[in-house]
Design an enzyme around this catalytic site. Structure first.
Site, short mmCIF file in Angstrom:
data_model
loop_
_atom_site.label_atom_id
_atom_site.label_comp_id
_atom_site.label_asym_id
_atom_site.label_seq_id
_atom_site.Cartn_x
_atom_site.Cartn_y
_atom_site.Cartn_z
N ASP A 154 0.84 -1.21 0.00
CA ASP A 154 0.00 0.00 0.00
C ASP A 154 0.87 1.25 0.00
O ASP A 154 0.60 2.22 -0.71
CB ASP A 154 -0.92 0.01 1.23
CG ASP A 154 -2.14 -0.88 1.03
OD1 ASP A 154 -2.20 -1.52 -0.05
OD2 ASP A 154 -3.00 -0.95 1.92
N GLN A 156 3.78 1.56 -1.20
CA GLN A 156 4.40 1.71 -2.52
C GLN A 156 3.43 2.27 -3.56
O GLN A 156 3.80 3.05 -4.40
CB GLN A 156 4.88 0.34 -3.01
CG GLN A 156 5.90 -0.30 -2.13
CD GLN A 156 7.19 -0.51 -2.87
OE1 GLN A 156 7.19 -1.02 -3.98
NE2 GLN A 156 8.29 -0.08 -2.28
N HIS A 500 -11.13 -44.31 -35.52
CA HIS A 500 -10.47 -44.63 -34.25
C HIS A 500 -11.46 -44.59 -33.09
O HIS A 500 -11.28 -43.86 -32.12
CB HIS A 500 -9.30 -43.67 -34.00
CG HIS A 500 -8.15 -43.93 -34.92
ND1 HIS A 500 -7.86 -43.14 -35.99
CD2 HIS A 500 -7.24 -44.93 -34.93
CE1 HIS A 500 -6.79 -43.64 -36.61
NE2 HIS A 500 -6.40 -44.72 -35.98
N ASP A 541 -5.90 -46.42 -28.17
CA ASP A 541 -6.27 -45.22 -28.94
C ASP A 541 -7.32 -44.39 -28.21
O ASP A 541 -8.01 -43.57 -28.82
CB ASP A 541 -6.84 -45.61 -30.32
CG ASP A 541 -5.77 -45.64 -31.39
OD1 ASP A 541 -4.76 -44.94 -31.21
OD2 ASP A 541 -5.95 -46.35 -32.40
N ASP A 666 -2.82 -53.37 -34.34
CA ASP A 666 -3.33 -52.08 -34.78
C ASP A 666 -3.66 -52.11 -36.27
O ASP A 666 -4.58 -51.43 -36.72
CB ASP A 666 -2.27 -51.01 -34.49
CG ASP A 666 -2.88 -49.65 -34.23
OD1 ASP A 666 -4.11 -49.59 -34.01
OD2 ASP A 666 -2.14 -48.66 -34.24
ZN LIG Z 1 -5.06 -47.88 -33.22
#
Ligand SMILES: [Zn+2]
Length: 807
Positions: A154, A156, A500, A541, A666
């Site tokens: 304050d 300052q 996915h 995924d 995959d």
């Molecule tokens: Zn995959």
């Protein structure tokens, strides 16, 4: 599928905030609370706005936090709000002003406190420090009656603080920041309700800060995940292990950076990242020596030294010559050597003395803290921070609800009990098992398995069945309720995107199972490992967004910023690990610590291995040859026992095979018999459609020409691309697996059959193109060249083809 996905609804609402606001205002009762509280509609709008700000903000946490504080000042009717960062320097905690005097209308640039202007307090001074110290929120009705208040600020600024609210923002047990709201407008103090509003909306600030705090820690973590791939060739004896200098505690001495403080003439600082080995400071051999031994070296006439090779003449064009040298190791809190500081030529020309050694030692301690940020190493170890981030919020939406769990575990129908806790585990196992599909009738043991006739809900049951088939549920004391909830939650973790999606996730799990059982690869793995591999395959995924890594990178999505390489795969991994941190989802909860660590390690290797980009770079190339070598070696062996021993004795070989299995799983869609499901072409189309959708995005959002594979205008070239994909990517995998275990041959056969089909389609297309080409030629010759043929039927207005392909 007919119904509108949750995602679509969310997206619509986000895109049409006005509609959302009106809708919720109409549908939801107005919150009665205090004047500062928001109606549910406003609350929702605020959430959406803040979350968007977090996602879009590339400049770091502050702008987003600034926005949140502005809202907060408005809600609380506070004159201003401020944020103080908490940190430690030289082991002493302190708070520093970061965003100061934020009002609903103030500008970010004015509120942001740059490092040069910041005001720093030790924790002993002021209410903010007190809050950081006690980690507890405070409501101070009159600051002058509070013993911790300091009027330093304050004085300052000339501002008069009367009353305030302050609360710590935590990550785990650590205080990241303190937020303060000052001077209630139109009242003498903040109320109880204000306290509630304050803590409620600060949870957003907390998410923003944690998110950025985590990003700041990411790079070291990504290095870590890469480590196991780097280690494989060494462990398999293919690459020489590191033989260079090591620190006393055994770490490799590699200098990543040279920071060159030039103190002669004008002072300047030069930073040389990844310095070449022939840089003059390194050529001397001194920094390496100091790093290796941890000694302080003080040399009077360095160029004359025989052990080190300092340059005798001038180092650079300024004619600067090395005379005397003082070199010391930079050590962190744990006494590890993290760098070397070398001082050349005392300013007065005299040699360095004992006193210099002493101050430089202190100085290097400081360097150890601030310059090289070695204390971040300690922070890096606290990576559990990750757990807390926005994902936790997300998880609450995706976690299977009690009703969903009961849709699988039918306690009401079968036991006439309402609450799962009231059932005995034995009963639960029985009623669950009798409801799971028969593996034979749905082909769960077959490589030719097709998910097409099975509903997505039923696939959850199929997944559960697989865990019972590998006998891990009883063996590892997995509570069936937890298993069911986990499986259902994994299913919900997959978004309804074109390819996915959960069906893909399931197929990869089913193929992993079939490779282990029908393909007899299980003999190399323990039950625990098989359990982890199957679970990892299902998760591999999870939360896929339908765009590949390249798109994530190009569009600088929040995900791209969070992870270095294999962006999506790391996200799938983190997501899977986060699920396991929730005890009600932790299927590994009854494992001991060592077993649990094994599982997590396998998750890491398995899921990161599905990054096909690795497939094309040197890491995969090494993996490929490593796998080939294992297959070669096993082929030559006399007995099966011998081969099993050869593999199982070496954990690295097991990991290499497992990573390869993940790839085989995959890509398995491409091996499914063409004639058994004419949909085989549909699977390819689903993949292709997702690519094309991304291609559309690249064209429209990023304004870039997509590669042919992702360009729907080139969709007729799909068969050709498929043939190429089979030849360059898939054939190797399935050929080697068939050679490894003849039981896996159906996958190779399926692949080869499909190649024939695709090839004939490709040839057909080529023939057609040839005809068109010739006709065009003729037309051109006939002076009709005005009309180009390439764009004739193309166009990307058939975006909606995606919907009709879903089931
Ligand atoms: Zn995959």
């Amino acid at each position: 599928m007919g119904e509108i996905s949750q995602e679509a609804v969310e997206k619509y609402l986000e895109d049409n905030p006005q509609f959302a606001k009106e809708y919720f205002a109409k549908r939801l009762p107005e919150a009665p609370g205090p004047s500062g509280a928001l109606s549910p509609a406003d609350e929702w709008a605020l959430c959406a706005e803040l979350l968007r700000a977090v996602q879009e903000e590339a400049r770091g946490a502050e702008p987003a936090v600034h926005g949140a504080l502005q809202k907060l000042a408005q809600l609380l009717q506070a004159d201003r709000c401020s944020l103080f960062a908490c940190r430690a320097r030289n082991g002493t905690p302190e708070v520093a002003s970061r965003l100061f005097d934020v009002t609903p209308t103030s500008r970010f640039e004015d509120n942001l406190v740059g490092p040069d202007r910041e005001v720093v307090f030790p924790l002993e001074i002021g209410i903010v420090g007190w809050v950081a110290h006690t980690k507890k929120a405070v409501n101070v009705p009159d600051v002058h009656k509070n013993s911790h208040f300091s009027d330093f600020m304050d004085k300052q600024t000339g501002y008069v603080t009367k009353n305030l609210l302050a609360t710590p923002i935590m990550t785990g047990k650590e205080v990241l920041a303190v937020v303060m709201a000052v001077n209630k407008v139109n009242a003498s103090e903040f109320s109880k309700e204000d306290e509630e509003v304050f803590s409620k909306y600060l949870s957003f600030v907390s998410v923003i800060l944690k998110l950025h705090h985590t990003q700041y820690l990411y790079s070291v973590e990504s290095r870590r995940s890469q480590e196991f791939y780097d280690e494989w060739p060494i462990k398999l004896g293919e690459v020489e292990p590191y033989k260079g200098p090591k620190t006393p505690d055994g770490r490799e001495v590699i200098f990543y950076k040279i920071i060159d403080y030039i103190l002669h003439g004008k002072e300047e600082i030069k930073v040389i990242p990844t310095p070449p080995a022939d840089h003059w400071t390194l050529v001397s051999g001194l920094p390496t020596y100091v790093a290796e031994n941890g000694f302080i070296c003080n040399m009077l006439n360095a160029p004359a030294d025989e052990y080190f090779t300092f340059q005798k003449g001038p180092i650079d064009e300024t004619g600067w010559v090395i005379k005397n040298v003082l070199s010391l190791p930079i050590v962190n809190k744990k006494e590890d050597i993290v760098g070397v500081a070398t001082f050349y030529n005392r300013k007065d020309g005299k040699p360095f003395d004992e006193y210099d050694e002493h101050i430089t030692e202190t100085l290097t301690q400081f360097l150890g803290w601030s310059l090289l940020n070695t204390d971040t190493y300690d922070k890096m170890n606290k990576l559990e921070n990750r757990k807390d981030i926005a994902q936790e919020m997300l998880m609450s939406q995706t976690k299977a609800t009690p009703d969903e769990v009961k849709s699988i575990l039918k306690i009401k129908e079968k036991l006439n009990i309402d609450v799962i806790e009231d059932c005995e585990e034995k009963q639960l196992v029985t009623i669950l098992k009798e409801d799971l599909p028969d593996p034979k009738t749905v082909d769960l043991y077959e490589f030719r398995f097709s998910d097409f006739p099975i509903t997505e809900h039923e696939l959850i049951r199929c997944g559960l069945r697989l865990f019972f088939e590998i006998n891990v549920v009883e063996k590892f004391k997995v509570p069936v309720e937890v298993l069911t909830r986990w499986m259902y939650t994994v299913r919900k973790g997959y978004r309804s995107i074109t390819y996915h999606n959960w069906r893909h996730g399931f197929n990869v799990g089913q193929t992993m199972f079939t490779l282990l059982m029908t393909g007899r690869l299980k003999k190399y793995y323990t039950d625990l490992e098989a359990f982890a591999m199957l679970a990892a395959a299902f998760c591999h995924d999870i939360d896929h967004r339908g765009t590949n890594n390249l798109y994530q990178m190009k569009s600088t999505s929040p995900l791209a910023k969070l992870h270095g390489s294999s962006i999506l795969e790391r996200h799938h991994l983190e997501y899977s690990k986060t699920l396991l941190q929730d005890e009600s989802l932790n299927i590994f909860q009854n494992l001991n610590k060592r077993q649990f660590e094994t599982v997590i390690h396998l998750f890491e290797v398995a899921i990161i291995a599905t990054d096909l980009a690795l497939y094309f770079n040197c890491i995969f190339f090494r993996k490929r040859t490593m796998f080939q070598k294992i297959v070669d070696a096993c082929e030559k062996m006399e007995t099966e026992e011998e081969a099993v021993k050869y593999v199982t004795i070496d954990p690295t070989k097991k990991e290499v095979i497992m990573a390869m299995m993940m790839t085989a799983c995959d890509l398995s869609a491409i091996t499914k018999p063409w004639e058994v499901q004419s949909q085989a072409s549909t699977v390819a189309l689903l993949v292709a459609n997702e690519f094309w959708e991304q291609g559309d995005l690249e064209r429209t959002v990023l304004q870039q020409q997509p590669i042919p594979m992702m360009d729907r205008n080139k969709k007729d070239e799909l068969p050709k691309l498929q043939v190429g994909f089979i030849d360059f990517v898939c054939t190797f995998v399935y050929k080697e697996f068939s050679r490894f275990h003849k039981e896996i041959t159906p996958m190779l056969t399926g692949l080869q059959n499909n190649r024939v089909e695709w090839k004939s389609l490709a040839d057909e297309y080529d023939a057609k193109m040839k005809v068109i080409e010739e006709e065009t030629k003729k037309q051109e010759e006939g002076n009709m060249a005005a009309k180009a043929t390439e764009d004739s039927g193309g166009g990307s207005d058939d975006k909606k083809s995606k919907t009709c392909l879903m089931l």
